[in-house]
Design an enzyme around this catalytic site. Structure first.
Site, mmCIF file in Angstrom:
data_model
loop_
_atom_site.group_PDB
_atom_site.id
_atom_site.type_symbol
_atom_site.label_atom_id
_atom_site.label_comp_id
_atom_site.label_asym_id
_atom_site.label_seq_id
_atom_site.Cartn_x
_atom_site.Cartn_y
_atom_site.Cartn_z
ATOM 1 C CB SER A 10 -0.882 0.019 1.265
ATOM 2 O OG SER A 10 -1.641 1.198 1.308
ATOM 3 C CG ASN A 12 -4.062 5.195 2.511
ATOM 4 O OD1 ASN A 12 -3.800 5.547 3.647
ATOM 5 N ND2 ASN A 12 -5.209 5.466 1.928
ATOM 6 N N GLY A 14 -2.255 6.159 5.949
ATOM 7 C CA GLY A 14 -3.256 5.841 6.976
ATOM 8 C C GLY A 14 -3.401 4.343 7.156
ATOM 9 C CE LYS A 15 -6.078 1.223 1.776
ATOM 10 N NZ LYS A 15 -5.949 0.481 0.519
ATOM 11 C CG ASP A 69 -9.182 -2.182 -3.412
ATOM 12 O OD1 ASP A 69 -8.321 -1.318 -3.694
ATOM 13 O OD2 ASP A 69 -10.351 -2.123 -3.837
ATOM 14 C CB SER A 70 -10.632 -0.557 2.145
ATOM 15 O OG SER A 70 -9.481 0.247 2.101
ATOM 16 N N GLY A 148 -8.750 9.550 5.406
ATOM 17 C CA GLY A 148 -9.804 9.352 4.398
ATOM 18 C C GLY A 148 -11.151 9.915 4.822
ATOM 19 C CE LYS A 170 -10.683 3.366 10.740
ATOM 20 N NZ LYS A 170 -9.812 4.091 9.816
ATOM 21 N NE ARG A 176 -7.350 -0.939 6.395
ATOM 22 C CZ ARG A 176 -8.032 0.215 6.268
ATOM 23 N NH1 ARG A 176 -8.236 1.009 7.299
ATOM 24 N NH2 ARG A 176 -8.492 0.581 5.086
HETATM 25 P P1 ITT Z 1 -3.342 1.699 -1.830
HETATM 26 O O1 ITT Z 1 -4.126 1.202 -3.026
HETATM 27 O O2 ITT Z 1 -1.927 2.057 -2.163
HETATM 28 O O3 ITT Z 1 -3.454 0.792 -0.642
HETATM 29 P P2 ITT Z 1 -5.408 3.717 -1.768
HETATM 30 O O4 ITT Z 1 -5.681 4.858 -0.847
HETATM 31 O O5 ITT Z 1 -5.455 4.009 -3.240
HETATM 32 O O6 ITT Z 1 -4.000 3.103 -1.347
HETATM 33 P P3 ITT Z 1 -7.708 2.016 -2.078
HETATM 34 O O7 ITT Z 1 -7.609 1.942 -3.551
HETATM 35 O O8 ITT Z 1 -8.035 0.754 -1.324
HETATM 36 O O9 ITT Z 1 -6.362 2.536 -1.405
HETATM 37 O O10 ITT Z 1 -8.750 3.149 -1.714
HETATM 38 C C1 ITT Z 1 -9.309 3.180 -0.471
HETATM 39 C C2 ITT Z 1 -9.849 4.565 -0.182
HETATM 40 O O11 ITT Z 1 -11.027 4.400 0.643
HETATM 41 C C3 ITT Z 1 -8.851 5.367 0.660
HETATM 42 O O12 ITT Z 1 -8.044 6.183 -0.154
HETATM 43 C C4 ITT Z 1 -9.772 6.167 1.559
HETATM 44 O O13 ITT Z 1 -10.207 7.325 0.887
HETATM 45 C C5 ITT Z 1 -10.969 5.224 1.741
HETATM 46 N N1 ITT Z 1 -10.808 4.412 2.962
HETATM 47 C C6 ITT Z 1 -10.450 3.097 3.058
HETATM 48 N N2 ITT Z 1 -10.367 2.715 4.343
HETATM 49 C C7 ITT Z 1 -10.660 3.799 5.075
HETATM 50 C C8 ITT Z 1 -10.733 4.045 6.454
HETATM 51 O O14 ITT Z 1 -10.437 3.113 7.358
HETATM 52 N N3 ITT Z 1 -11.080 5.271 6.853
HETATM 53 C C9 ITT Z 1 -11.368 6.236 5.967
HETATM 54 N N4 ITT Z 1 -11.309 6.102 4.641
HETATM 55 C C10 ITT Z 1 -10.949 4.886 4.195
#
Ligand code: ITT
Length: 196
Positions: A10, A12, A14-15, A69-70, A148, A170, A176
């Site tokens: 990832s 991201n 935050g993740k 993926d979320s 997010g 959370k 998650r």
């Molecule tokens: P990676 O693919 O690199 O992991 P990404 O941000 O593009 O990063 P995703 O395609 O899975 O990841 O998109 C998920 C989006 O959904 C993320 O960017 C957030 O905007 C939102 N999201 C997912 N989980 C969340 C959470 O726990 N809290 C808030 N928003 C979340």
């Protein structure tokens, strides 16, 4: 002994922070995916995209990988932004503004978060699980924690957004954390099989 390499597939932040906490009791040497690695998320479902990310990163690095993926599915918007949650706008602030504007005409604010996790070794998918969390979209952002859409997602039965909760809460009730509860026993089995 933290000796088994596992790449968190990832980019991201935050993740990644959430996974570092979720995985802290496992004997993994956590790695991050290479900077600038572009992955086309061409799947139509969270599960397909988690697979694509886990396999691509594992093949690139040569270690086990864990991908997530979320996204947020909003009932009045026909499930949008869904798998397009990160592509919905360019920043968290803009994504939230766009979501609140699109939902403005609707009284039904029901939404759910979904999180698909995939562990892969090269082309091989070793574990796949999915977790959910139901809630409502608030009328304005509340709270400073998380990332997010957290400030506008109020968890059903809790009266607080994810961004108003500490991470421990959370983790217990979130999508998650719920996916991780299913992943945990499978990861333990995997570690046992790797040690044999
Ligand atoms: P990676 O693919 O690199 O992991 P990404 O941000 O593009 O990063 P995703 O395609 O899975 O990841 O998109 C998920 C989006 O959904 C993320 O960017 C957030 O905007 C939102 N999201 C997912 N989980 C969340 C959470 O726990 N809290 C808030 N928003 C979340």
């Amino acid at each position: 002994m933290n000796n088994i390499p596992l790449v968190i597939a990832s980019s991201n932040e935050g993740k990644i922070k959430e996974f570092q906490k979720l995985l802290q009791d496992f004997p993994f040497n956590l790695k991050t995916q290479p900077l600038g690695l572009e992955i086309d998320e061409t799947g139509k479902t969270f599960r397909e995209n988690a697979r694509i990310k886990a396999i691509t990163v594992s093949k690139e690095i040569g270690d086990l990988s864990l991908a997530d993926d979320s996204g947020l599915c909003v009932e009045s918007l026909g499930g949008a932004p869904g798998v397009y949650s990160s592509r919905y706008a360019n920043s968290d602030k803009e994504r939230i503004e766009k979501l609140l504007a699109e939902l403005q005409p609707f009284t039904n604010r029901k939404a759910k978060f979904e999180c698909a996790l995939c562990v892969a070794s090269g082309e091989n998918v070793l574990i796949e699980v999915t977790g959910f969390c139901e809630g409502l979209i608030t009328f304005s952002p509340k709270g400073k924690n998380g990332f997010g859409y957290d400030p506008v997602f109020e968890v059903s039965g809790f009266g607080e957004t994810f961004a108003q909760m500490n991470y421990k809460k959370k983790k217990q009730i979130g999508h998650r954390g719920n996916a991780f509860k299913l992943l945990k026993p499978e990861l333990k089995k995997l570690l046992t099989s790797l040690a044999d």
